[in-house]
Design a protein around this motif. Sequence first.
Motif, PDB file in Angstrom:
ATOM      1  N   ASP A 362       0.839  -1.189   0.000  1.00 33.11           N
ATOM      2  CA  ASP A 362       0.000   0.000   0.000  1.00 33.11           C
ATOM      3  C   ASP A 362       0.880   1.247   0.000  1.00 33.11           C
ATOM      4  N   SER A 363       0.339   2.360  -0.469  1.00 28.10           N
ATOM      5  CA  SER A 363       1.105   3.606  -0.478  1.00 28.10           C
ATOM      6  C   SER A 363       0.932   4.396   0.819  1.00 28.10           C
ATOM      7  N   PHE A 364       0.003   3.980   1.653  1.00 23.36           N
ATOM      8  CA  PHE A 364      -0.150   4.502   3.021  1.00 23.36           C
ATOM      9  C   PHE A 364      -1.153   3.598   3.719  1.00 23.36           C
ATOM     10  N   SER A 365      -1.240   3.715   5.017  1.00 19.89           N
ATOM     11  CA  SER A 365      -2.177   2.882   5.774  1.00 19.89           C
ATOM     12  C   SER A 365      -3.601   3.276   5.439  1.00 19.89           C
ATOM     13  N   THR A 366      -4.378   2.312   5.016  1.00 18.91           N
ATOM     14  CA  THR A 366      -5.744   2.584   4.589  1.00 18.91           C
ATOM     15  C   THR A 366      -6.556   3.261   5.698  1.00 18.91           C
ATOM     16  N   ILE A 367      -7.281   4.298   5.305  1.00 22.44           N
ATOM     17  CA  ILE A 367      -8.220   4.944   6.208  1.00 22.44           C
ATOM     18  C   ILE A 367      -9.611   4.446   5.825  1.00 22.44           C
ATOM     19  N   ALA A 368     -10.132   3.524   6.592  1.00 29.63           N
ATOM     20  CA  ALA A 368     -11.511   3.064   6.428  1.00 29.63           C
ATOM     21  C   ALA A 368     -12.266   3.582   7.636  1.00 29.63           C
ATOM     22  N   ALA A 369     -13.126   4.563   7.421  1.00 26.05           N
ATOM     23  CA  ALA A 369     -13.765   5.260   8.535  1.00 26.05           C
ATOM     24  C   ALA A 369     -15.275   5.269   8.334  1.00 26.05           C
ATOM     25  N   TYR A 370     -15.977   4.618   9.254  1.00 29.59           N
ATOM     26  CA  TYR A 370     -17.431   4.550   9.154  1.00 29.59           C
ATOM     27  C   TYR A 370     -18.082   5.669   9.968  1.00 29.59           C
ATOM     28  N   GLY A 371     -19.120   6.273   9.385  1.00 28.15           N
ATOM     29  CA  GLY A 371     -19.952   7.230  10.105  1.00 28.15           C
ATOM     30  C   GLY A 371     -19.176   8.405  10.656  1.00 28.15           C
ATOM     31  N   THR A 372     -19.352   8.659  11.953  1.00 26.94           N
ATOM     32  CA  THR A 372     -18.733   9.842  12.561  1.00 26.94           C
ATOM     33  C   THR A 372     -17.215   9.732  12.626  1.00 26.94           C
ATOM     34  N   ASN A 373     -16.673   8.518  12.540  1.00 28.64           N
ATOM     35  CA  ASN A 373     -15.211   8.374  12.554  1.00 28.64           C
ATOM     36  C   ASN A 373     -14.564   9.134  11.407  1.00 28.64           C
ATOM     37  N   ALA A 374     -15.281   9.240  10.281  1.00 30.00           N
ATOM     38  CA  ALA A 374     -14.718   9.887   9.100  1.00 30.00           C
ATOM     39  C   ALA A 374     -14.551  11.388   9.283  1.00 30.00           C
ATOM     40  N   GLU A 390     -22.442  -0.245   9.902  1.00 27.65           N
ATOM     41  CA  GLU A 390     -23.891  -0.397   9.993  1.00 27.65           C
ATOM     42  C   GLU A 390     -24.530  -0.159   8.635  1.00 27.65           C
ATOM     43  N   ARG A 391     -25.827  -0.479   8.511  1.00 22.22           N
ATOM     44  CA  ARG A 391     -26.526  -0.321   7.232  1.00 22.22           C
ATOM     45  C   ARG A 391     -27.213   1.033   7.161  1.00 22.22           C
ATOM     46  N   LYS A 392     -26.451   2.067   7.395  1.00 20.64           N
ATOM     47  CA  LYS A 392     -26.935   3.437   7.256  1.00 20.64           C
ATOM     48  C   LYS A 392     -25.716   4.348   7.144  1.00 20.64           C
ATOM     49  N   GLY A 393     -25.904   5.504   6.528  1.00 25.76           N
ATOM     50  CA  GLY A 393     -24.846   6.495   6.463  1.00 25.76           C
ATOM     51  C   GLY A 393     -23.762   6.163   5.462  1.00 25.76           C
ATOM     52  N   PHE A 394     -22.566   6.701   5.733  1.00 30.01           N
ATOM     53  CA  PHE A 394     -21.450   6.619   4.801  1.00 30.01           C
ATOM     54  C   PHE A 394     -20.276   5.830   5.369  1.00 30.01           C
ATOM     55  N   LEU A 395     -19.523   5.222   4.474  1.00 27.67           N
ATOM     56  CA  LEU A 395     -18.214   4.631   4.765  1.00 27.67           C
ATOM     57  C   LEU A 395     -17.197   5.336   3.885  1.00 27.67           C
ATOM     58  N   LEU A 396     -16.227   5.991   4.503  1.00 30.46           N
ATOM     59  CA  LEU A 396     -15.158   6.671   3.766  1.00 30.46           C
ATOM     60  C   LEU A 396     -13.944   5.743   3.696  1.00 30.46           C
ATOM     61  N   VAL A 397     -13.394   5.572   2.495  1.00 32.79           N
ATOM     62  CA  VAL A 397     -12.220   4.718   2.312  1.00 32.79           C
ATOM     63  C   VAL A 397     -11.168   5.489   1.515  1.00 32.79           C
ATOM     64  N   ASP A 398     -10.055   5.760   2.157  1.00 31.41           N
ATOM     65  CA  ASP A 398      -8.925   6.481   1.554  1.00 31.41           C
ATOM     66  C   ASP A 398      -7.746   5.514   1.534  1.00 31.41           C
ATOM     67  N   ASN A 399      -7.202   5.242   0.352  1.00 28.31           N
ATOM     68  CA  ASN A 399      -6.185   4.203   0.239  1.00 28.31           C
ATOM     69  C   ASN A 399      -5.391   4.389  -1.042  1.00 28.31           C
ATOM     70  N   GLY A 400      -4.355   3.601  -1.204  1.00 28.59           N
ATOM     71  CA  GLY A 400      -3.551   3.676  -2.418  1.00 28.59           C
ATOM     72  C   GLY A 400      -2.576   2.519  -2.469  1.00 28.59           C
ATOM     73  N   GLY A 401      -1.954   2.363  -3.622  1.00 26.10           N
ATOM     74  CA  GLY A 401      -1.039   1.247  -3.824  1.00 26.10           C
ATOM     75  C   GLY A 401       0.287   1.670  -4.419  1.00 26.10           C
ATOM     76  N   GLN A 402       1.302   0.880  -4.137  1.00 29.07           N
ATOM     77  CA  GLN A 402       2.621   1.010  -4.759  1.00 29.07           C
ATOM     78  C   GLN A 402       2.758  -0.124  -5.769  1.00 29.07           C
ATOM     79  N   TYR A 403       3.043   0.247  -7.001  1.00 32.72           N
ATOM     80  CA  TYR A 403       3.201  -0.709  -8.094  1.00 32.72           C
ATOM     81  C   TYR A 403       4.568  -0.499  -8.740  1.00 32.72           C
TER      82      TYR A 403
END
Length: 595
Positions: A362-374, A390-403
């Motif tokens: 990965d190019s940095f540690s993935t930020i997977a943040a649900y709901g208010t965590n984001a 949970e089955r409501k709201g948003f899931l934010l996912v910030d990530n990347g890769g090294q190739y």
Amino acid sequence: MTTNEKISALRAAAKANGGDGVLIMTSDPHCSEYLPEHYNALMWFSGFTGENATLVVTKTGSALWCDGRFYVQGDKQLAGTEIECMHAGSAGVPTVAEYLTAHFAAGETLLLDGSCVPAAVANDYAAALKKSGAALKSLNVYDAVWEANAARPALPATPCRLLTPAQTGATAADRIAMVRAELAKQGATALAVTGLDCVGWLLNLRANDLPCTPLAVAYALVTKDACTLFIAPGRLSDADAATLAENGVTLRDYTELLPAVQALPADEVFVADEKATNYDLYTALCAHKTVAGADPIFALKGIKNETELKNIRECHIRDGVAVVRFEMDLEKALAEGKTLTEIDIDTMLQKRRAEMPGYFEDSFSTIAAYGTNAAMMHYHAEGEVNSVIERKGFLLVDNGGQYDCGTTDITRTYPVGPLTDNERRYYTWTLQSHIDMARAVFLDYCTGFALDSFARGPLWQHKINYRCGTGHGVGFISGVHEGPQSLRPNNAVVFKPGMTITDEPGVYETDEVGIRIENELECVDLGENQYGHWLGFAPLTMVPISTEPVLVDELSRAQLDWLNDYHARVYETLSPRLNEEEKAWLQAKCAPLQR
């Protein structure tokens, strides 16, 4: 040891060495953004795991400064300790320099490790201390405390490798010649290359010394007739050492840079950048003639050549396929009622990236943040901090890769169930900001400062702002954050074709929601007319943007056209590499929006 016990031991070490306080930064001898664990003293002493922080310990108290990305995180991680969390840049919060002036009296001394503090910062703090009659001294007293009470990580020495000209478009000799030409323009004859990304660019050198950043802990020294790589012995294969020798590069031990600089004639003219050179090395450079200026490699590597750009575009196609498959996995798991946590999201993503040719980390540690965590911009799930999706709201996912053909960085915010009206509004406004930046057309004198407001405009209309830049450059098989260009209010670098940049505006409402949409963009030439030379951006990231939350009537015609055109391009680019099921899924996600 508790945090307070560590601070107490640090305070005692300062007193035993004639000091009245200690300053520690998240920095290393190379002024790196991401540190080898060997240098992460601030985290060990304070428990704060964010970036870009400063800890000051006085005889009677202590304080830690963090920027807007980490206010919430800092408050939580420092709670219950003696360390006061300072929200840098907030109204009424003193700067580090102001704090030093107020908390150190005449005759007192602040100790810091001059090899791990940029010279400009150390000089600023010395001037602040002088106002109250105090002084600064370069002396590392924290190593002994750390090593006596914990197993300090060793300095990394992973196997090194050289990228090929087919990957980078240039040999080490080509790039050394480019640097010498730039030095001549500045009236200089020598350059101490300290940034790990700059050393890597100069010599096509890569390793795995840093987390998620394939660089080697090393220095280089360029003069008119020599180039030396300072690196621990045995890290290069015989073949790569021979290749460097053929390109005019000699090898010396990592610890020998200071003696090598000191041994050069006094009339050697160094380019010296006190912002990007550690205090101890800068002092050694200033024993010679100097020309103030940035390491020319920063500007050179910021503009990608045609070979790099071709590889980067391929990299984003591979990454797009991986992310599409991850999104399908996520939707399937949610539909089946599986329990997913934020750490599960990281695992699912890594699995899909690992299937891609040329991916190695990965190019940095993935930020997977649900709901208010984001709402915490750089939130990380770990240990007990790991929310269930949970089955409501948003899931934010910030990530990347090294190739083996580039580095990626992408953020998507996914609806995982019913949304509130506010969530839909915030998402739509963020998308408008993202689009306005991506479709910007501008003249070739525009800086990152000028362009930053393109993105903020739609959010400012609603009196909303985000406490960070809009975007940053991305390295080539290197650090995911790279200058000199960026989209932020204080960036004065003029944009040029071949620069890459992220476009990542967001809304971060504490305890409510966090939304970010991020693509990488390539700065492209749009031609000339009687008004001047025009530039714009082309998207590099090839992943659909969730359209389910969009309030379509809020989008302008131009914004809607951009979004539909982008999705048509995503489908055209990725579909040849997908199976029939994946194509059908992507086609639905890329379907044009209608009013």
